[in-house]
Design an enzyme around this catalytic site. Structure first.
Site, PDB file in Angstrom:
ATOM      1  N   GLY A  22       6.560  -8.060  -0.172  1.00  0.00           N
ATOM      2  CA  GLY A  22       6.459  -6.927  -1.093  1.00  0.00           C
ATOM      3  C   GLY A  22       7.393  -5.806  -0.695  1.00  0.00           C
ATOM      4  N   ARG A  62       9.776  -2.673  -3.442  1.00  0.00           N
ATOM      5  CA  ARG A  62       9.355  -1.539  -4.270  1.00  0.00           C
ATOM      6  C   ARG A  62       8.149  -0.857  -3.622  1.00  0.00           C
ATOM      7  NH1 ARG A  62       6.561  -4.303  -9.652  1.00  0.00           N
ATOM      8  NH2 ARG A  62       5.002  -5.555  -8.556  1.00  0.00           N
ATOM      9  N   GLY A  78      22.270  -2.128   1.107  1.00  0.00           N
ATOM     10  CA  GLY A  78      23.459  -2.741   1.672  1.00  0.00           C
ATOM     11  C   GLY A  78      23.215  -4.015   2.453  1.00  0.00           C
ATOM     12  N   ASN A 138       2.763  -6.913   3.467  1.00  0.00           N
ATOM     13  CA  ASN A 138       2.470  -5.801   2.559  1.00  0.00           C
ATOM     14  C   ASN A 138       2.146  -6.244   1.141  1.00  0.00           C
ATOM     15  OD1 ASN A 138       2.756  -2.925   1.474  1.00  0.00           O
ATOM     16  ND2 ASN A 138       4.444  -3.955   0.423  1.00  0.00           N
ATOM     17  N   TYR A 185     -10.451  -7.998  -4.909  1.00  0.00           N
ATOM     18  CA  TYR A 185      -9.529  -7.207  -4.091  1.00  0.00           C
ATOM     19  C   TYR A 185     -10.203  -6.715  -2.812  1.00  0.00           C
ATOM     20  CZ  TYR A 185      -5.885  -3.837  -2.939  1.00  0.00           C
ATOM     21  OH  TYR A 185      -4.879  -3.147  -2.295  1.00  0.00           O
ATOM     22  N   ALA A 217     -12.788  -7.951  -1.245  1.00  0.00           N
ATOM     23  CA  ALA A 217     -13.041  -9.074  -0.347  1.00  0.00           C
ATOM     24  C   ALA A 217     -11.753  -9.517   0.337  1.00  0.00           C
ATOM     25  CB  ALA A 217     -13.657 -10.231  -1.124  1.00  0.00           C
ATOM     26  N   LYS A 266      -9.083  -7.734   1.068  1.00  0.00           N
ATOM     27  CA  LYS A 266      -8.621  -6.767   2.056  1.00  0.00           C
ATOM     28  C   LYS A 266      -9.570  -6.672   3.248  1.00  0.00           C
ATOM     29  CE  LYS A 266      -4.695  -5.489   0.283  1.00  0.00           C
ATOM     30  NZ  LYS A 266      -3.422  -5.750   0.994  1.00  0.00           N
TER      31      LYS A 266
END
Length: 254
Positions: A17, A20, A56, A92, A158, A160, A162
């Site tokens: 991830g 962004r 870059g 992430n 979500y 659970a 995390k």
């Protein structure tokens, strides 16, 4: 997946991830610290291309669905061959599919768990052996969520996932010691495009309602989360492993 180009200078970091939001801020910070970054992304090729243009030659976006264990194993082998062994792995990537529990489908449950929890497992499982064998100390940072500790409505999948990431962090810290330190970075309300949309923060009244719950009196920045990452991978945290670091302006004090 995009083709990988070999690099020789600087330690390698892999960031899921990483093209962004919070992940991009982490990629920027790692490059600033002298790392080469392989940034994994799943769907937003536009963001990946923009990040590559901005950052870059030290930045290498790689399209990958981390929920697919076989694809992760293949991609990890390619990364190791082209770039060498990572010194830093940042897990992430994550998704939300919010529904009331009684309306949540099995697919919605599985997709979130497969990405947020199993994706973290797949990446650690793919890269940790090389990191352990490298002869140098490494760092894994798993990005959790405050809802992995404090539940909320409509997010059973979500929350659970995390909570699982937090426990996985502790298990890995035990099993990968002393070579690899593993910690969990837990951001609170952080200013990203996704958060603005989700909580309607472009509405001053909605923003004010959120901010009243934060003792620091404001929403955090992605740079402040990157500050925490820099601490967790650096020498100042050399005696820290198996821990959670909550960066939330005091909103949740556990």
């Amino acid at each position: 997946m995009t083709e990988l180009a070999s690099e020789s200078a600087g330690a390698l970091a892999v960031v899921s991830g990483g093209t962004r939001g919070i992940g991009l801020a982490m990629s920027r910070r790692l490059i600033k610290l002298g790392h080469r970054v392989v940034a994994l992304y799943h769907v937003d090729a536009t963001a990946a291309a923009a990040a590559a243009a901005e950052l870059g030659g030290a930045f290498h976006p790689l399209r990958l669905d981390i929920a697919d264990g076989g694809a992760v194993a293949t991609a990890a082998a390619e990364v190791l061959a082209a770039h060498g062994t990572p010194a830093v792995l940042v897990n992430n990537a994550g998704i939300n599919i919010d529904r009331p529990f009684l309306q949540m489908s099995v697919e919605q449950w599985r997709r979130v768990l497969d990405t947020n929890l199993s994706g973290t497992f797949h990446l650690c499982h793919a890269f940790a052996p090389a990191m352990m064998a490298s002869g140098r100390d490494g760092a894994i940072v798993n990005v959790g969520a405050t809802t992995g500790i404090r539940p909320r409505r409509d997010g059973a999948n979500y929350c659970a996932s995390k909570a699982g990431v937090l426990q996985l962090t502790k298990c890995l810290a035990l099993e990968l010691a002393p070579r690899i330190r593993v910690n969990c970075l837990i951001p609170g309300m952080t200013e990203t495009a996704e958060l603005v949309t989700r909580f309607r923060l472009d509405d001053p009244a909605a923003r004010a309602a959120v901010v009243t719950e934060i003792p620091r009196g404001r929403i955090g920045t992605t740079e402040e989360v990157a500050d925490a990452l820099e601490f967790l991978i650096g020498p100042a945290s050399g005696y820290l492993t198996g821990q959670k670091l909550i960066v939330d302006g005091g909103q949740f004090m556990w």
